[in-house]
Design a protein around this motif. Structure first.
Motif, mmCIF file in Angstrom:
data_model
loop_
_atom_site.group_PDB
_atom_site.id
_atom_site.type_symbol
_atom_site.label_atom_id
_atom_site.label_comp_id
_atom_site.label_asym_id
_atom_site.label_seq_id
_atom_site.Cartn_x
_atom_site.Cartn_y
_atom_site.Cartn_z
ATOM 1 N N VAL A 8 0.847 -1.202 0.000
ATOM 2 C CA VAL A 8 0.000 0.000 0.000
ATOM 3 C C VAL A 8 0.883 1.254 0.000
ATOM 4 O O VAL A 8 2.096 1.164 0.218
ATOM 5 C CB VAL A 8 -0.988 -0.011 1.207
ATOM 6 C CG1 VAL A 8 -2.067 -1.062 0.998
ATOM 7 C CG2 VAL A 8 -0.269 -0.210 2.517
ATOM 8 N N ARG A 9 0.261 2.427 -0.231
ATOM 9 C CA ARG A 9 1.032 3.638 -0.515
ATOM 10 C C ARG A 9 2.041 4.008 0.576
ATOM 11 O O ARG A 9 3.178 4.371 0.279
ATOM 12 C CB ARG A 9 0.095 4.816 -0.786
ATOM 13 C CG ARG A 9 0.849 6.104 -1.210
ATOM 14 C CD ARG A 9 -0.055 7.181 -1.732
ATOM 15 N NE ARG A 9 -0.646 6.831 -3.013
ATOM 16 C CZ ARG A 9 -1.882 6.354 -3.173
ATOM 17 N NH1 ARG A 9 -2.671 6.212 -2.150
ATOM 18 N NH2 ARG A 9 -2.328 6.029 -4.370
ATOM 19 N N GLU B 260 6.013 4.894 0.186
ATOM 20 C CA GLU B 260 6.598 6.153 0.695
ATOM 21 C C GLU B 260 7.787 5.855 1.625
ATOM 22 O O GLU B 260 8.800 6.557 1.586
ATOM 23 C CB GLU B 260 5.532 6.948 1.461
ATOM 24 C CG GLU B 260 4.489 7.595 0.571
ATOM 25 C CD GLU B 260 3.505 8.475 1.340
ATOM 26 O OE1 GLU B 260 2.748 9.204 0.696
ATOM 27 O OE2 GLU B 260 3.486 8.442 2.597
ATOM 28 N N SER C 148 -4.161 1.726 -0.798
ATOM 29 C CA SER C 148 -3.858 2.685 0.267
ATOM 30 C C SER C 148 -4.366 2.101 1.578
ATOM 31 O O SER C 148 -5.474 1.573 1.625
ATOM 32 C CB SER C 148 -4.589 3.973 -0.092
ATOM 33 O OG SER C 148 -4.609 4.824 0.985
ATOM 34 N N CYS C 149 -3.583 2.173 2.650
ATOM 35 C CA CYS C 149 -4.029 1.650 3.950
ATOM 36 C C CYS C 149 -4.994 2.671 4.568
ATOM 37 O O CYS C 149 -4.589 3.812 4.834
ATOM 38 C CB CYS C 149 -2.819 1.461 4.856
ATOM 39 S SG CYS C 149 -3.245 1.183 6.579
ATOM 40 N N GLU D 259 -4.351 6.949 6.728
ATOM 41 C CA GLU D 259 -4.890 8.264 6.340
ATOM 42 C C GLU D 259 -5.985 8.748 7.282
ATOM 43 O O GLU D 259 -6.722 9.675 6.968
ATOM 44 C CB GLU D 259 -5.406 8.173 4.901
ATOM 45 C CG GLU D 259 -4.249 7.882 3.974
ATOM 46 C CD GLU D 259 -4.630 7.667 2.534
ATOM 47 O OE1 GLU D 259 -5.758 7.993 2.166
ATOM 48 O OE2 GLU D 259 -3.772 7.170 1.785
ATOM 49 N N THR E 72 0.844 8.229 6.637
ATOM 50 C CA THR E 72 1.366 8.893 5.432
ATOM 51 C C THR E 72 2.682 9.602 5.792
ATOM 52 O O THR E 72 2.927 9.917 6.975
ATOM 53 C CB THR E 72 0.371 9.968 4.949
ATOM 54 O OG1 THR E 72 0.202 10.921 6.009
ATOM 55 C CG2 THR E 72 -0.972 9.368 4.589
ATOM 56 N N ASP F 52 -7.210 -3.584 0.003
ATOM 57 C CA ASP F 52 -6.152 -2.758 -0.596
ATOM 58 C C ASP F 52 -4.893 -3.570 -0.897
ATOM 59 O O ASP F 52 -4.141 -3.244 -1.807
ATOM 60 C CB ASP F 52 -5.819 -1.589 0.338
ATOM 61 C CG ASP F 52 -6.893 -0.533 0.265
ATOM 62 O OD1 ASP F 52 -6.784 0.365 -0.569
ATOM 63 O OD2 ASP F 52 -7.893 -0.635 1.024
#
Ligand code: 13P
Ligand code: SF4
Length: 306
Positions: free
Chosen positions: A62-63, A67, A86-87, A91, A117, A263
């Motif tokens: 996931v994003r 990152e 995305s988790c 977020e 994030t 996800d």
């Protein structure tokens, strides 16, 4: 040769030809993990990428995981294999809420779980993983600590460190949060004598009933070392992987209908092949100030032995 194997081999050839490194989290589908160079938990993947010569990295996860790879290897081009992945927990909290808390509570450190994030990490003091959280929080001088975003991991850390006062907000993982004590009772009845290993993102009513509480990697090590059956209480990718690699082991999945993180299942081997070839995925780009702030938060964890 089976079609799946052909695709795995093709990904292997393209990776080698183009100098691309493929990372896959242990919650990814087994066919994606089979095509990866490294599999593991999120921070282990970011650390592994840092020491590798490849300039391009594809992250199957996931994003926030992509990152984290970028934070540790800013010189590499990092691609998230599926831009939808995305988790939700990462977020759940806006950086502005943390900044407001800091203003009202000067001197209270803010600890961010790695599932956040980069923008959120950038306004926090130190990062933790599920395996380093107890150690890092315990090493902080202060008694009062804001722990975000996961209130269940926070409650688990608090139960191990009664001398600390953790302030918890309302974040949680929707997948692990869904497990209940009733699920545990049902699984233990179905598999008498089996041990229970769960992730600390589970509710306290579940972690209290477990024989072992730990990160993805710790659950895998525990299940492999156990001389009895083990009920696995984390995302099903862990169980899928263990069953595939160790069919002789007596392993059960706690509440199978609840333990799929959607996800984590977006990436397919075909889409991964496209990413390796340069088509698809999302290139991770971080604002330089966010990058500096988030890197400081992660470095602090490493400094404290995380
Ligand atoms: P790990 O850091 O244990 O791999 O966990 C990541 C995650 O997303 C847990 O749900
Ligand atoms: Fe996020 Fe939970 Fe999925 Fe892990 S299992 S990526 S914490 S939503």
């Amino acid at each position: 040769m089976k079609k799946g194997q052909r695709l795995t081999d093709l990904i292997g050839e393209e990776k080698a030809r183009r100098g691309v490194l493929v990372l896959a989290h242990t919650y990814q589908p087994p066919a994606v993990q089979a095509a990866a160079d490294v599999t593991g938990d999120s921070f282990a993947l970011a650390r592994a990428a840092k020491g590798r010569p490849e300039k391009r990295v594809v992250m199957c996860g996931v994003r926030f995981m992509a990152e984290t790879v970028k934070l540790l290897s800013p010189e590499k081009e990092v691609l998230l294999a599926d831009a939808r992945a995305s988790c939700p927990m990462a977020e759940q909290i806006e950086p502005a809420r943390v900044l407001a808390f800091k203003k009202e509570n000067p001197g209270v450190p803010v600890v961010a779980y790695i599932n956040t994030t980069a923008a959120l990490k950038a306004v926090c003091d130190v990062c933790v993983t599920s395996s380093s959280a107890v150690r890092i929080v315990s090493s902080l001088r202060e008694k009062d600590i804001l722990f975000i975003p996961d209130q269940n991991l926070g409650a688990w850390v608090q139960s191990r460190l009664p001398e600390k006062h953790l302030i918890l907000w309302d974040g949680c993982c929707p997948v692990h949060r869904a497990l209940t004590a009733a699920d545990v009772i049902k699984a233990k009845k179905a598999h008498p004598g089996a041990l229970l290993a769960v992730h600390p993102e589970c509710l306290p009513e579940v972690t209290r009933l477990a024989d072992m509480v730990g990160s993805t990697a710790e659950i895998i090590a525990y299940a492999l070392a156990a001389e009895r059956g083990v009920i696995i209480g984390t995302e099903r990718g862990v169980w899928d992987l263990l069953k595939q690699r160790h069919p002789e082991k007596e392993l059960y999945l706690l509440a199978p209908r609840k333990l799929t993180c959607p996800d984590m299942k977006y990436t397919t081997p075909r889409a991964l092949l496209g990413c390796v070839r340069g088509a698809g995925g999302e290139i991770i780009e971080l604002d330089p100030a966010v990058m500096r702030g988030a890197a400081r938060c992660v470095e602090k964890m490493l400094e404290l032995g995380g």
